[in-house]
Design a protein around this motif. Structure first.
Motif, PDB file in Angstrom:
ATOM      1  N   GLU A 200      -5.842 -21.104 -11.147  1.00 24.16           N
ATOM      2  CA  GLU A 200      -6.798 -20.378 -10.307  1.00 24.16           C
ATOM      3  C   GLU A 200      -7.301 -19.077 -10.940  1.00 24.16           C
ATOM      4  OE1 GLU A 200      -8.098 -22.079  -8.313  1.00 24.16           O
ATOM      5  OE2 GLU A 200      -6.629 -23.612  -7.797  1.00 24.16           O
TER       6      GLU A 200
ATOM      7  N   HIS B 221     -11.646 -25.886 -14.056  1.00 27.02           N
ATOM      8  CA  HIS B 221     -10.331 -26.505 -13.819  1.00 27.02           C
ATOM      9  C   HIS B 221     -10.129 -27.784 -14.634  1.00 27.02           C
ATOM     10  CE1 HIS B 221      -8.403 -24.155 -10.728  1.00 27.02           C
ATOM     11  NE2 HIS B 221      -9.366 -24.307  -9.841  1.00 27.02           N
TER      12      HIS B 221
ATOM     13  N   TYR C 296      -6.159 -15.962  -7.285  1.00 21.92           N
ATOM     14  CA  TYR C 296      -7.516 -16.126  -7.807  1.00 21.92           C
ATOM     15  C   TYR C 296      -8.068 -14.794  -8.353  1.00 21.92           C
ATOM     16  CZ  TYR C 296      -7.870 -20.661  -5.279  1.00 21.92           C
ATOM     17  OH  TYR C 296      -7.702 -21.943  -4.827  1.00 21.92           O
TER      18      TYR C 296
ATOM     19  N   HIS D 182     -16.414 -23.055 -11.092  1.00 25.86           N
ATOM     20  CA  HIS D 182     -14.979 -22.941 -10.823  1.00 25.86           C
ATOM     21  C   HIS D 182     -14.276 -24.295 -10.958  1.00 25.86           C
ATOM     22  CE1 HIS D 182     -11.464 -21.076  -8.673  1.00 25.86           C
ATOM     23  NE2 HIS D 182     -11.224 -22.363  -8.442  1.00 25.86           N
ATOM     24  N   GLU D 183     -14.778 -25.303 -10.264  1.00 27.35           N
ATOM     25  CA  GLU D 183     -14.098 -26.607 -10.280  1.00 27.35           C
ATOM     26  C   GLU D 183     -14.194 -27.267 -11.658  1.00 27.35           C
ATOM     27  OE1 GLU D 183     -12.219 -26.837  -7.873  1.00 27.35           O
ATOM     28  OE2 GLU D 183     -13.245 -25.457  -6.512  1.00 27.35           O
TER      29      GLU D 183
ATOM     30  N   ASN E 268      -6.620 -32.772  -1.398  1.00 28.90           N
ATOM     31  CA  ASN E 268      -5.866 -31.566  -1.054  1.00 28.90           C
ATOM     32  C   ASN E 268      -4.963 -31.164  -2.207  1.00 28.90           C
ATOM     33  OD1 ASN E 268      -4.631 -29.411   0.501  1.00 28.90           O
ATOM     34  ND2 ASN E 268      -5.297 -30.546   2.294  1.00 28.90           N
ATOM     35  N   GLU E 269      -4.392 -29.972  -2.081  1.00 23.28           N
ATOM     36  CA  GLU E 269      -3.491 -29.428  -3.093  1.00 23.28           C
ATOM     37  C   GLU E 269      -2.474 -28.526  -2.402  1.00 23.28           C
ATOM     38  OE1 GLU E 269      -5.462 -26.816  -5.822  1.00 23.28           O
ATOM     39  OE2 GLU E 269      -3.706 -26.601  -7.099  1.00 23.28           O
TER      40      GLU E 269
ATOM     41  N   LEU F  97      -1.580 -20.628  -3.198  1.00 28.03           N
ATOM     42  CA  LEU F  97      -3.044 -20.560  -3.273  1.00 28.03           C
ATOM     43  C   LEU F  97      -3.578 -19.297  -2.597  1.00 28.03           C
ATOM     44  CD1 LEU F  97      -3.788 -24.355  -2.734  1.00 28.03           C
ATOM     45  CD2 LEU F  97      -4.166 -23.084  -4.842  1.00 28.03           C
TER      46      LEU F  97
ATOM     47  N   PHE G 133     -12.689 -26.414   1.562  1.00 32.90           N
ATOM     48  CA  PHE G 133     -12.460 -26.022   0.171  1.00 32.90           C
ATOM     49  C   PHE G 133     -13.043 -27.076  -0.762  1.00 32.90           C
ATOM     50  CE2 PHE G 133      -8.781 -28.353   1.783  1.00 32.90           C
ATOM     51  CZ  PHE G 133      -8.611 -29.324   0.826  1.00 32.90           C
ATOM     52  N   ALA G 134     -13.014 -26.758  -2.035  1.00 31.83           N
ATOM     53  CA  ALA G 134     -13.365 -27.743  -3.055  1.00 31.83           C
ATOM     54  C   ALA G 134     -12.090 -28.023  -3.830  1.00 31.83           C
ATOM     55  CB  ALA G 134     -14.439 -27.186  -3.976  1.00 31.83           C
ATOM     56  N   LEU G 135     -12.017 -29.169  -4.443  1.00 36.90           N
ATOM     57  CA  LEU G 135     -10.854 -29.483  -5.274  1.00 36.90           C
ATOM     58  C   LEU G 135     -11.303 -30.099  -6.583  1.00 36.90           C
ATOM     59  CD1 LEU G 135      -7.715 -29.415  -5.327  1.00 36.90           C
ATOM     60  CD2 LEU G 135      -7.804 -31.818  -4.709  1.00 36.90           C
ATOM     61  N   GLU G 136     -10.635 -29.663  -7.652  1.00 39.71           N
ATOM     62  CA  GLU G 136     -11.001 -30.050  -9.016  1.00 39.71           C
ATOM     63  C   GLU G 136     -10.522 -31.457  -9.377  1.00 39.71           C
ATOM     64  OE1 GLU G 136      -9.016 -27.540  -8.019  1.00 39.71           O
ATOM     65  OE2 GLU G 136      -7.209 -27.341  -9.215  1.00 39.71           O
TER      66      GLU G 136
HETATM   67  N1  ARG Z   1      -7.719 -25.717  -6.366  1.00 35.78           N
HETATM   68  C1  ARG Z   1      -8.667 -25.601  -5.300  1.00 35.78           C
HETATM   69  C2  ARG Z   1      -9.765 -24.680  -5.800  1.00 35.78           C
HETATM   70  O1  ARG Z   1      -9.931 -24.477  -6.898  1.00 35.78           O
HETATM   71  C3  ARG Z   1      -8.082 -25.031  -4.092  1.00 35.78           C
HETATM   72  C4  ARG Z   1      -7.731 -26.001  -3.060  1.00 35.78           C
HETATM   73  C5  ARG Z   1      -7.350 -25.312  -1.800  1.00 35.78           C
HETATM   74  N2  ARG Z   1      -6.640 -26.231  -0.992  1.00 35.78           N
HETATM   75  C6  ARG Z   1      -6.288 -25.963   0.235  1.00 35.78           C
HETATM   76  N3  ARG Z   1      -5.657 -26.849   0.887  1.00 35.78           N
HETATM   77  N4  ARG Z   1      -6.593 -24.828   0.779  1.00 35.78           N
HETATM   78  O2  ARG Z   1     -10.513 -24.053  -5.164  1.00 35.78           O
END
Ligand code: ARG
Ligand code: ZN
Length: 496
Positions: A369, A350, A425, A346-347, A181-182, A420, A320-323
């Motif tokens: 982003e 990052h 983005y 995208h990832e 998570n972020e 976010l 979601f995806a996370l880098e």
């Molecule tokens: N940095 C992630 C991305 O590039 C986003 C993560 C979104 N996290 C969240 N909890 N919604 O897509």
């Protein structure tokens, strides 16, 4: 006559003595009251400076309680034992750090209950409240001297909410879990100075029921290795500085794919619980990682890390995806209707923008982003699709002027969830297109490359980036920045 001959020298001697006594009395008085006298005003040595209580925040304007003051972490040695059926996690994490001031007490960020802490092998006092673990060492720690902090803790991470009414960021899967998570995830599985400003190296060891796999960041040092009856352990190591939110662990039944590439060892993991279609689409997409890194390094400069890969857990509630550094984690939802190369681009972008060069404060999130989204547009532009300018123009008209989309300025989006927000983005990528149009392709790409290479492994702010663009191009970009990054309204015309 002789009498008078003696009186002269005796008087002279008396005068000299009186003068000496006066000087002896007056000099110290002067020294203690007058402006700095070099010999007497040495800076206090760290050992004698009175110890202070470390701040309960690193100084982030959007997240004032994120991270802590008073020390810098150099390394985390995270050791966990995890039981998937009960979601119980037992950990002991050893942190090496250096105090930046003499500390009688300091905080760590940890949500799981801690049972014991030692500082340099001596038991410390602890108090835990609101995500902070207050540590009172047996004796104050000295500025500039390395310290070792060991924290023992245990709990059920999925029971700890992400905030009032917010579910836990710790994601359980049918046969394991994934910590992703972020900006908040670290405190659900290890104690840290939880802010991107304090990057450190990591070793991550997890003991799990035999037969399960564990995937984390960086190099696989060992695993599966025997670890007591019915258990095995996996050891991972990331030697490049990494932000706390980018450390991850995925536990479950995974198919692991490995191969050598010219960027280092590629290692990807696909949950065996994925349906055949999703697994197939996930592989078709993620297996292009080395090729996409090649593409991106042609634009941004050398790939900043020594391993590469990706992880796709069977996590239906992950959207979601996370880098995660060296090895992004992808929601299987991206591959529900076929391959998705865009999210991989995208990832992976990052890895340069976010992971290698990290935000200084969370308000700088555009540097992550906006840049990763712009990388998607560049990929489209260079693989036969519309130019980034065309994509930007299409996006611009998609949102009418009165749409709330334009109320979030990507250069200062606001705290909490706005960090976010979609505008960071999409409008963030438009802002890059506007900068590109303003300074020209050569200056623009030279700026991106300089940002990634000159700041590799460190942090930067939006202001730092704009100053770099100005320096590289010799052009004043203040108006473009104000219009696209800092004004909560739709700019008058599409970028470039
Ligand atoms: N940095 C992630 C991305 O590039 C986003 C993560 C979104 N996290 C969240 N909890 N919604 O897509
Ligand atoms: Zn992103």
């Amino acid at each position: 006559m002789r009498k008078w001959v003696l009186i002269g020298p005796v008087l002279a001697l008396l005068l000299v003595l009186v003068a000496l006594v006066l000087v002896a009395l007056v000099l110290p008085w002067r020294a203690s009251r007058s402006a700095p006298v070099p010999a007497l005003s040495r800076p206090p040595s760290p050992a004698v400076a009175p110890p202070v209580v470390g701040a309960d925040g690193i100084g982030d304007p959007y997240f004032p309680h994120a991270g802590n003051g008073g020390y810098n972490v150099t390394g985390y040695d995270i050791q966990i034992r995890y039981d998937p059926p009960t979601d119980r996690l037992e950990g002991h994490t050893t942190i090496t750090a250096q105090a930046t001031e003499s500390l009688s007490r300091f905080d760590l960020d940890l949500r799981l209950p801690a049972s014991a802490v030692t500082v340099d092998d001596r038991p410390a006092g602890i108090h835990q409240d609101g995500g902070k673990l207050e540590v009172t060492p047996a004796a104050p720690v000295h500025a500039g001297v390395p310290m070792t902090v060991r924290v023992d803790y245990a709990g059920v991470p999925s029971e700890i909410p992400g905030g009032p009414g917010v579910p836990s960021p710790w994601v359980r899967t049918p046969d394991g879990a994934v910590a992703v998570n972020e900006p908040d995830i670290a405190a659900w599985w290890y104690p840290s100075n939880d802010h991107p400003l304090d990057k450190a190296t990591f070793t991550i060891t997890a003991v799990v029921p035999a037969g399960l796999q564990v995937i984390a960041n960086g190099a696989l040092l060992g695993g599966p290795e025997p670890a007591g009856p019915g258990h095995q352990q996996w050891r991972w190591q990331e030697t490049e500085p990494m932000a706390t939110y980018l450390a991850f662990v995925a536990i479950g039944n995974y198919d692991i794919v490995r191969r050598d590439t010219r960027f280092g060892l590629y290692l990807a993991a696909y949950d065996r619980g994925l349906t055949p279609q999703v697994a197939n689409a996930a592989r078709t997409s993620v297996e292009r990682t080395p090729e996409i890194i090649e593409f991106l390094s042609g634009i941004f400069g050398p790939y900043p890390f020594r391993q590469l890969g990706g992880v796709v857990p069977d996590a239906p509630n992950l959207y979601f995806a996370l880098e995660d550094q060296t090895r992004p984690v992808y929601s299987p939802a991206f591959f529900g209707s076929g391959q998705d190369v865009t999210v991989v681009v995208h990832e992976l972008a990052h890895q340069w923008f976010g992971d290698s060069v990290s935000v200084r404060h969370w308000s700088d999130i555009w540097l992550n982003e906006g840049f990763a989204t712009y990388a998607e547009w560049l990929y489209t532009e260079r693989t036969g699709g519309p130019s980034a300018a065309q994509t930007a123009a299409q996006d611009y008209v998609r949102y009418p002027a009165n749409d709330d989309f334009w109320r979030i300025p990507p250069g200062a989006p606001g705290g909490g969830a706005e960090v976010l927000n979609n505008a960071v983005y999409q409008r963030g990528a438009m802002a890059l297109q506007a900068l590109r149009a303003a300074v020209g392709d050569q200056n623009f790409f030279a700026s991106l490359r300089a940002w990634a290479t000159e700041r590799a492994g460190r942090n930067g702010s939006v202001r730092d980036f704009l100053a770099l663009v100005k320096h590289v191009s010799g052009k004043n970009v203040d108006d473009v920045a104000r219009t696209w990054l800092f004004t909560p309204a739709r700019p008058p015309s599409p970028p470039g």
